[in-house]
Design a protein around this motif. Structure first.
Motif, short mmCIF file in Angstrom:
data_model
loop_
_atom_site.label_atom_id
_atom_site.label_comp_id
_atom_site.label_asym_id
_atom_site.label_seq_id
_atom_site.Cartn_x
_atom_site.Cartn_y
_atom_site.Cartn_z
N VAL A 67 5.56 1.65 1.11
CA VAL A 67 5.19 2.93 1.06
C VAL A 67 3.58 3.25 1.12
N ASP A 68 2.87 2.32 0.66
CA ASP A 68 1.20 2.36 0.77
C ASP A 68 0.82 1.99 2.24
N LEU A 69 1.73 1.05 2.74
CA LEU A 69 1.53 0.67 4.16
C LEU A 69 1.78 1.62 5.19
N GLN A 70 3.03 2.46 5.02
CA GLN A 70 3.22 3.50 5.73
C GLN A 70 2.21 4.70 5.90
N LYS A 71 1.70 4.91 4.55
CA LYS A 71 0.58 5.85 4.28
C LYS A 71 -0.59 5.65 5.18
N ALA A 72 -1.25 4.38 5.14
CA ALA A 72 -2.27 3.61 5.87
C ALA A 72 -2.12 3.98 7.18
N PHE A 73 -0.85 3.52 7.63
CA PHE A 73 -0.59 3.60 9.06
C PHE A 73 -0.41 4.86 9.76
N ARG A 74 -0.39 5.80 9.11
CA ARG A 74 -0.22 7.36 9.46
C ARG A 74 -1.79 7.82 9.69
N ASP A 75 -2.51 7.02 9.03
CA ASP A 75 -4.03 7.51 9.16
C ASP A 75 -4.46 6.64 10.50
N ASP A 76 -5.13 7.29 11.49
CA ASP A 76 -5.63 6.80 12.63
C ASP A 76 -6.97 5.66 12.52
N ALA A 77 -7.57 5.86 11.18
CA ALA A 77 -8.80 5.11 10.85
C ALA A 77 -8.49 3.63 11.02
N TRP A 78 -7.46 3.15 10.71
CA TRP A 78 -6.90 1.64 10.60
C TRP A 78 -7.50 1.12 11.88
N ARG A 79 -7.07 1.94 13.14
CA ARG A 79 -6.83 1.45 14.48
C ARG A 79 -8.53 0.91 14.80
#
Length: 385
Positions: A338-350
């Motif tokens: 769930v935390d991974l999915q939340k993080a990947f919905r945020d474009d900042a990681w790109r």
């Protein structure tokens, strides 16, 4: 048996010695000795020798080996020098005045203690189980002391050590033990080490016993764990250190110790990755925008760095076939997913850690592929989601 005047060692059983050099095909050493390195011109030199050593087959009546094989070595004899072979306490005792007197007063028969002095030439008999090759190697070491060249593998040391113990060749015993202390063993070699430890003195067996005694495993495991941490966090030669530590893990004598160390490192790194992504996905701090962004970046970088370490650990665990626990843990990380999915919905990681999704997916794929290939045994529920 060794005379009472000499310090006793328990005599080990003879071992088959064909692993070192080829068996000798005839009943004389003259031609066969050519196969051994010519390390000393005096070895087997009849013109200067004052000792004739004859090997005879000391075989159990219950031995099922072919009798013709033993006949090949039954009359094998070599020419030696008393001043050289006396470096081994077994021969030193046999050649002493006291033992010669005792032997000459008894009809010793076909015994390894038989000694006669004819025309200033000592005649000795030495019983061997079958092939005297290792005995010949040890006798040559009495002349050359070239232990580093001859003792070049654990299997060779384990072949030579029982003979060195039998002949009370202390320097050779020390060389074998020192070599075994420094090299990895296979499971079969470890069993042979265990069988020889009772024949060694306490100070000689201490280091060997530390590697096989369950009560002393903690020290080795702590050392391995420290090396793994060094491999993951050393800079700037991280890749080189990882290669070195991976080789140590492959060659480590105890697979269970390697399993425990890798599982400990896997648990620690997985916990760091999970905590970093949890803090990124559900931040619990107040501050200005720049401070918040810096902290979020730090969380993602921490997750990425430890994710790479996690992938390396997964690869090592799969290679050593000790990834069963990792598969189970990885398949039970619902909150982490769930935390991974939340993080990947945020474009900042790109922009911050573009490789993070690939690292996580590679961990999953490698574990799943190992399960599918049968390398790792797993329950049906694992990876079902």
């Amino acid at each position: 048996m060794i005379p009472n005047s000499s310090r006793k060692r328990q005599r080990p059983p003879h071992h088959h010695a064909s692993a070192i050099v080829e068996a000798f095909p005839h009943r004389t050493i003259s031609e066969s000795s050519q196969k051994l390195p010519r390390t000393s011109s005096s070895f087997n030199d009849p013109s200067t020798a004052d000792v004739i050593l004859r090997f005879f087959t000391d075989r159990s009546p219950f031995d099922s080996s072919n009798p013709s094989d033993s006949a090949r070595h039954s009359d094998l004899q070599i020419y030696l020098h008393s001043r050289v072979i006396s470096r081994a306490k077994y021969f030193s005792t046999l050649l002493s005045d006291r033992w010669q007197h005792q032997a000459n007063n008894h009809n010793a028969g076909h015994d390894s203690r038989t000694i006669a002095n004819c025309n200033n030439m000592f005649h000795l008999n030495l019983g061997v189980h079958d092939d005297p090759t290792v005995h010949l190697t040890v006798l040559q070491l009495l002349y050359t002391y070239d232990f580093p060249t001859v003792i070049a593998s654990a299997s060779t040391a384990l072949e030579i050590l029982p003979v060195a113990l039998e002949l009370l060749f202390e320097d050779c015993v020390k060389a074998c033990v020192k070599f075994l202390e420094a090299v990895p063993w296979s499971e079969e070699e470890e069993k042979r080490v265990l069988s020889l430890i009772p024949l060694l003195r306490e100070e000689e067996s201490k280091e060997l016993l530390a590697r096989v005694s369950p009560g002393e495993d903690d020290f080795c495991e702590e050392m391995l764990h420290g090396l793994i941490e060094k491999a993951m966090y050393s800079q700037p030669n991280m890749a080189f250190v990882k290669v070195f530590v991976a080789k140590l893990l492959r060659d480590f004598s105890s697979r269970e110790s390697a399993r425990r160390v890798l599982e400990r490192a896997f648990d620690a790194n997985l916990r760091i990755v999970k905590e970093s992504l949890e803090q990124y996905s559900s931040p619990d701090f107040r501050g200005d925008h720049n401070e918040t962004e810096a902290i979020q970046r730090l969380h993602l970088h921490t997750a990425m760095t430890n994710g790479r370490h996690l992938l390396w650990l997964v690869e090592m665990m799969i290679e050593l076939k000790v990834a069963d626990s990792a598969v189970k843990q990885w398949s039970e990380q619902a909150a982490f997913t769930v935390d991974l999915q939340k993080a990947f919905r945020d474009d900042a990681w790109r922009n911050i850690v573009p490789g993070l999704p690939a690292v996580m997916l590679r961990c999953t794929c490698k574990l799943a592929s190992a399960v599918a290939a049968g390398t790792i045994l797993s329950s049906r529920q694992e990876f079902a989601e």
